[in-house]
Design a protein around this motif. Sequence first.
Motif, short mmCIF file in Angstrom:
data_model
loop_
_atom_site.label_atom_id
_atom_site.label_comp_id
_atom_site.label_asym_id
_atom_site.label_seq_id
_atom_site.Cartn_x
_atom_site.Cartn_y
_atom_site.Cartn_z
N THR A 22 0.82 -1.21 0.00
CA THR A 22 0.00 0.00 0.00
C THR A 22 0.85 1.26 0.00
OG1 THR A 22 -0.18 -0.09 2.41
CG2 THR A 22 -1.96 -1.12 1.15
N SER A 23 2.17 1.12 -0.10
CA SER A 23 3.04 2.29 -0.18
C SER A 23 4.34 1.92 -0.87
CB SER A 23 3.36 2.84 1.21
OG SER A 23 4.27 1.99 1.88
N LYS A 24 4.96 2.91 -1.51
CA LYS A 24 6.25 2.63 -2.16
C LYS A 24 7.32 2.37 -1.11
CE LYS A 24 7.69 7.45 -2.94
NZ LYS A 24 8.10 8.42 -3.99
N GLN A 25 7.16 2.93 0.09
CA GLN A 25 8.13 2.69 1.15
C GLN A 25 8.17 1.21 1.53
OE1 GLN A 25 10.27 4.97 2.28
NE2 GLN A 25 11.28 3.46 3.59
N SER A 42 2.12 -9.04 -7.36
CA SER A 42 1.74 -8.07 -6.34
C SER A 42 0.45 -7.33 -6.68
CB SER A 42 2.84 -7.03 -6.14
OG SER A 42 4.02 -7.62 -5.64
N ILE A 43 -0.30 -7.03 -5.63
CA ILE A 43 -1.41 -6.08 -5.71
C ILE A 43 -0.83 -4.75 -5.24
CG2 ILE A 43 -3.67 -5.45 -4.76
CD1 ILE A 43 -4.08 -8.51 -4.26
N ALA A 44 -0.99 -3.72 -6.07
CA ALA A 44 -0.40 -2.41 -5.75
C ALA A 44 -1.48 -1.39 -5.48
CB ALA A 44 0.47 -1.94 -6.92
N PRO A 64 -6.20 -1.46 -8.02
CA PRO A 64 -7.59 -1.02 -7.97
C PRO A 64 -7.75 0.43 -8.43
CG PRO A 64 -6.67 -1.16 -5.77
CD PRO A 64 -5.66 -1.74 -6.69
N GLN A 65 -8.91 0.74 -8.99
CA GLN A 65 -9.21 2.11 -9.42
C GLN A 65 -9.29 3.05 -8.22
OE1 GLN A 65 -9.38 3.12 -12.73
NE2 GLN A 65 -8.57 1.05 -12.93
N GLN A 74 -13.13 -4.81 -0.78
CA GLN A 74 -14.21 -5.38 -1.59
C GLN A 74 -13.67 -5.94 -2.90
OE1 GLN A 74 -16.85 -2.01 -1.76
NE2 GLN A 74 -17.82 -2.48 0.19
N ASP A 75 -12.71 -5.23 -3.50
CA ASP A 75 -12.07 -5.70 -4.73
C ASP A 75 -11.34 -7.02 -4.49
OD1 ASP A 75 -12.95 -3.51 -6.11
OD2 ASP A 75 -10.99 -2.55 -6.34
N ILE A 76 -10.60 -7.08 -3.38
CA ILE A 76 -9.86 -8.30 -3.06
C ILE A 76 -10.83 -9.46 -2.85
CG2 ILE A 76 -8.40 -9.43 -1.32
CD1 ILE A 76 -7.01 -6.68 -0.99
#
Length: 198
Positions: A22-25, A42-44, A64-65, A74-76
């Motif tokens: 959920t983050s580039k870090q 990966s899910i980004a 996800p959009q 919900q998407d997952i």
Amino acid sequence: MIGFTTVAETIDFSGIDTLMFTSKQAVKVADQIDQKWKEYPSIAIGNATKKQIEDLGGEVIYQPQHFYGEVLSQDIAMFFRERKILYLRPNEVSFDAKTFLAKQGIRLFEQIIYETTCVKYDKEDMPQKDAVIIFTSPSTIHCFFRNFSWDPSYTAVVIGEATKVHLPKGARYAVAKEPLIASCIEKAEEILLSSNSK
């Protein structure tokens, strides 16, 4: 407002087939700990995260959009019900995806690989009146208030809805068009130009 500290020496890939960032870090830290992460799709969450994964040689199978916690979960639940997902995350997150997905019957594996810490500032470093202040996460807001109070003349620019809810009541704010730091800067510049033209 924040600093980053790596807190894991290894990553436990056992029993999983997909990663979530959920983050580039988080991507940078994972790459420092164990480059084996690149062997998993990966899910980004967010364009900057997707770019970081790809720049370091990883594969993004889904972005996800909308990156807000509940929509993401919900998407997952819809697309990745059969996958065993490991969420490589910081110590604090703005949405409890694990609990939400558990209600959908999906088990999300998690490992905390880094933590955020607040940078200490002196009182004289407090932003001047009428400042436009960019917040890129709930953590940046919390760390701001460990150092300073909120002046009613300030305007906040937040990276998204999950960050917005951590602002003080009554604070003036604007939400960036996209969940990117560059978009936050663009919005801040718009506000400054608008206020200067008055």
